[in-house]
Write an enzyme that holds these catalytic residues in place. Structure first.
Site, PDB file in Angstrom:
ATOM      1  N   GLY A  14       0.830  -1.202   0.000  1.00 24.70           N
ATOM      2  CA  GLY A  14       0.000   0.000   0.000  1.00 24.70           C
ATOM      3  C   GLY A  14       0.855   1.239   0.000  1.00 24.70           C
ATOM      4  N   SER A  16       1.789   3.516  -2.360  1.00 18.16           N
ATOM      5  CA  SER A  16       1.710   4.579  -3.359  1.00 18.16           C
ATOM      6  C   SER A  16       1.168   5.902  -2.814  1.00 18.16           C
ATOM      7  CB  SER A  16       0.845   4.128  -4.545  1.00 18.16           C
ATOM      8  OG  SER A  16      -0.489   3.885  -4.126  1.00 18.16           O
ATOM      9  N   ASN A  87       1.035  -2.513   5.163  1.00 14.50           N
ATOM     10  CA  ASN A  87       0.246  -1.296   5.323  1.00 14.50           C
ATOM     11  C   ASN A  87      -1.046  -1.329   4.510  1.00 14.50           C
ATOM     12  OD1 ASN A  87      -0.138   1.769   5.794  1.00 14.50           O
ATOM     13  ND2 ASN A  87      -0.045   1.590   3.563  1.00 14.50           N
ATOM     14  N   TYR A 151     -14.050  -2.629   8.709  1.00 13.49           N
ATOM     15  CA  TYR A 151     -12.682  -2.189   8.984  1.00 13.49           C
ATOM     16  C   TYR A 151     -12.268  -2.593  10.395  1.00 13.49           C
ATOM     17  CZ  TYR A 151      -8.782   1.181   9.302  1.00 13.49           C
ATOM     18  OH  TYR A 151      -7.558   1.789   9.464  1.00 13.49           O
ATOM     19  N   ALA A 154     -11.619  -6.422  10.664  1.00 10.82           N
ATOM     20  CA  ALA A 154     -10.393  -6.876  10.003  1.00 10.82           C
ATOM     21  C   ALA A 154      -9.146  -6.422  10.761  1.00 10.82           C
ATOM     22  CB  ALA A 154     -10.364  -6.357   8.566  1.00 10.82           C
TER      23      ALA A 154
END
Length: 252
Positions: A14, A16, A87, A151, A154
């Site tokens: 993750g 970017s 991430n 969210y 998880a």
């Protein structure tokens, strides 16, 4: 302070934008060789053009086969892995009743299974040399109620997995921990969108919910990741560390 990260082979997912990009660029600035994994090929190439130490690794990490391919490409390019930072993640759905099961499944693949799978792949490599570091980026809402159910669920599962893996892996010389950010402000994030939509509401939110009186920064999460990845944090094992300006309501 020398964090002894020069030459370390680091894979960040993750990577970017937001926290992931900040972490990848911080490791590169410390002299590490960094694999930056995400779907955005153009952004990854832009990052690599700015910092020669960054290896762009494009792929959809919610897909098992693409995860394996990205991981193998990183090994081929870097030659080894010393540090993994999981991430990748994000939020979807709304309330429990209004969220389709497909969104729950996707949230787990996005935030949890991708991290579990890559942790297993990295663990297998790190065992060979009896050392390494695995970091999970979770959330304060994996530690307590708040945010969207998909969210929360998880991230809570990932925090639990972190402790289970940490207790097992430390016997092989590998340290595993998680970082639980609070509300972090960056240009591509949801908090910036909310500020743009209703700045006064967000000022009130900060005043009421964050004792430090401001949003956190990407750099503050990245600095924590650097420390936890370094030998300076050698006695921190299986921890979930809040980086939130006091936002969490938990007393531990």
């Amino acid at each position: 302070m020398d964090l002894e990260l020069t030459g370390k082979k680091v894979l960040v997912t993750g990577a970017s934008k937001g926290i992931g990009r900040g972490i990848a660029e911080a490791f590169a600035a410390e002299g590490a060789i960094v694999g930056a994994a995400a779907r955005s090929t153009d952004i990854l190439n832009e990052m690599a053009a700015k910092q020669e130490a960054i290896i762009p690794l494009a792929g959809d990490l919610t897909d098992e086969k693409q995860r394996e391919a990205v991981f193998q490409t990183f090994l081929d390019e870097a030659g080894d892995i010393d540090i993994l930072v999981n991430n990748l993640g994000g939020s979807n759905g709304t309330s429990v009743l209004e969220t389709d099961m497909e969104d729950f499944y996707h949230a787990m693949e996005w935030n949890y299974f991708s991290a579990v799978h890559l942790s297993k792949l990295a663990y297998e490599q790190m065992i060979k040399k009896q050392e390494g570091v695995i970091l999970q980026i979770t959330s304060i809402f994996g530690r307590e109620s708040g945010g969207k159910p998909t969210y929360n669920n998880a991230k809570a599962a990932l925090i639990s997995f972190t402790k289970s893996l940490a207790d097992e892996a430390v016997k092989k010389g590998i340290r595993v921990n998680s970082i639980a950010p609070g509300s972090i402000l960056h240009p591509s994030g949801n908090w910036q969108k909310r500020i743009d939509a209703d700045p006064e509401k967000m000022k009130a939110f900060v005043k009421q919910e964050i004792p430090a009186g401001r949003f956190g920064t990407v750099e503050e999460i990245a600095n924590t990741a650097l420390f936890l990845a370094s030998p300076k944090s050698s006695w921190i094992i299986g921890a979930s560390i809040n980086v939130d300006g006091g936002q969490s309501n938990m007393n531990m």
